[in-house]
Motif scaffolding. Structure first.
Motif, short mmCIF file in Angstrom:
data_model
loop_
_atom_site.label_atom_id
_atom_site.label_comp_id
_atom_site.label_asym_id
_atom_site.label_seq_id
_atom_site.Cartn_x
_atom_site.Cartn_y
_atom_site.Cartn_z
N GLN A 130 75.98 15.76 56.44
CA GLN A 130 75.17 15.40 55.28
C GLN A 130 75.55 16.20 54.04
O GLN A 130 75.67 15.64 52.94
N LEU A 131 75.75 17.49 54.18
CA LEU A 131 76.10 18.33 53.03
C LEU A 131 77.42 17.88 52.42
O LEU A 131 77.55 17.78 51.18
N SER A 132 78.40 17.62 53.27
CA SER A 132 79.71 17.18 52.77
C SER A 132 79.59 15.83 52.07
O SER A 132 80.27 15.59 51.05
N LYS A 133 78.74 14.95 52.59
CA LYS A 133 78.56 13.65 51.95
C LYS A 133 77.97 13.79 50.54
O LYS A 133 78.41 13.13 49.59
N THR A 134 76.96 14.65 50.41
CA THR A 134 76.34 14.84 49.10
C THR A 134 77.33 15.44 48.11
O THR A 134 77.36 15.05 46.93
#
Length: 425
Positions: A130-134
């Motif tokens: 999720q962090l990488s996607k954001t």
């Protein structure tokens, strides 16, 4: 400033609304964002793009018109793939042509780069945490806005240093909004994944319970049969004893067969010949069948009120089975005897069958669990009888209401569609 904030809020609403609409109306447990219902989401995101362009939130100059159309474009490309991205680009490009202005060419070129480049990142994006996607969606938005800034300098000679402050604010706004949009979509997908996992787990658990219950219930008659067969093999018995053993074996086999039939009725209800049956006549037959068992339990069966012309459409055998199961449960609930009353009423479009006992009664929690697999109020019960009842009544398009109070008995109310109303319909 106020107009800019109002326009920004409107644009955010245009982006969030299709996502919320999808969450509300898409089939629960069968959703996978932009994979299921791809056409519907593409249409909704196209509408978002059009509305954002019609109601922009900022005019810096005639060349620079700012709205949030890039958010649904980038999100659609990442979650929907190249085809969705191509459709969204066409919608955005056509809309921008209608708006016109010198900045139109930069905008369309920017949108083309998004439509071509962003889908290439989709395979890696879907595997990211999720962090990488954001971070990725934020970075794509920043690069897109930087392209507009640099292109404006190259094509129109706009001084970058005079506009950099405004551009930084726009980058922050766009980046924040697309990150929130991506997080919302990820939350929806995570909830769907958990729901699908739960549904799958419940199905596996139900199958497991069924297997365990069938094995448990069949083991007793099988062991009895096995024991009597071994006795017949190892000893010489006279003819009368052999007949006695054979009768017991046949009884156990019949019990096992009846148990299997009950499971099949619940697991996959099937009906034989559907016919219009007179409710009074069927209840009279059921009373005759259950009366000896009721007398043995010191229970009196009473038919309080009847309805001579009341008819329902049913499989006669299954209908009997449902009524017998309810009446037997009522008889067994009256451990010290009593009266079990049955009544039939015409409710215009439906027929009401009331079966009232004076037994032990149930709590509200027990009533709510009636018909659940493996729930029974009896010490040695499996709950199979009530599962069959609920299954049969539901197959008849009927409903069951249960009123019960601990120590004061139970009333079963069966509402079944009247045959006359079905024929008129």
């Amino acid at each position: 400033m106020f107009e800019m904030m109002t326009g920004m809020i409107n644009n955010i609403f245009f982006i969030i609304f299709p996502i919320i609409l999808y969450q509300m109306f898409a089939a629960t447990g069968k959703r996978n964002f932009f994979v299921s219902h791809r056409v519907m989401l593409t249409i909704l995101f196209s509408i978002s793009i059009i509305l954002c362009m019609i109601f922009p939130y900022q005019f810096m100059t005639d060349d620079y018109i700012f709205d949030l159309r890039q958010v649904p474009m980038i999100v659609g490309a990442l979650y929907g793939g190249p085809l969705v991205s191509a459709v969204l680009f066409l919608v955005s490009a056509i809309g921008r042509v209608f708006i016109g202005g010198d900045g139109m060419y930069i905008a369309i070129l920017n949108q083309l780069l998004i439509a071509v480049g962003v889908p290439l990142l989709r395979p890696q994006y879907l595997r990211m945490k999720q962090l990488s996607k954001t971070l990725l969606v934020f970075g794509i938005t920043i690069v897109s806005l930087l392209f507009n800034l640099v292109a404006g300098y190259v094509f129109f000679g706009d001084p970058i240093h005079d506009l950099i402050g405004i551009w930084l604010i726009l980058m922050l706004n766009h980046g924040t909004i697309i990150v929130l949009t991506a997080l919302l979509i990820e939350h929806i997908q995570r909830q769907e994944y958990l729901l699908n996992s739960l549904v799958k787990h419940e199905k596996i658990e139900t199958v497991s319970h069924f297997a365990a219950s069938v094995a448990h219930e069949l083991r007793n008659p099988m062991q009895s049969i096995k024991g009597f067969v071994q006795l017949l093999q190892s000893h010489e018995y006279n003819r009368d004893k052999q007949v006695e053993f054979h009768d017991i074996i046949l009884k156990e086999l019949n019990d096992a067969e009846s148990l299997i039939d009950d499971y099949l009725v619940f697991a996959k209800p099937t009906y034989g010949q559907l016919e219009s049956v007179m409710v009074d006549e069927e209840i009279s037959q059921v009373i005759k069948v259950t009366k000896p068992y009721a007398s043995w339990q010191n229970v009196e069966l009473q038919l309080l009120h009847t309805c001579e012309k009341c008819r329902v459409v049913a499989d006669r055998q299954k209908f009997h089975q449902a009524l017998v199961n309810i009446i037997r449960n009522g008889i067994e609930a009256m451990t010290t005897g009593g009266t079990l009353s049955i009544g039939v009423s015409n409710m215009q479009s439906s027929i009401l069958i009331e079966i009232k006992d004076e037994g032990l009664g149930m709590t509200k929690e027990q009533v709510q669990r009636l018909g659940e697999p493996y729930f029974s109020t009896k010490t040695k019960g499996t709950g199979l009888g009530m599962m069959v009842v609920y299954s049969i009544i539901h197959q008849m398009n009927g409903t069951i209401e249960v009123d019960s109070e601990k120590g004061k008995g139970t009333i079963f109310k069966l509402y079944l569609p009247a045959a006359d109303s079905l024929e008129e319909g």
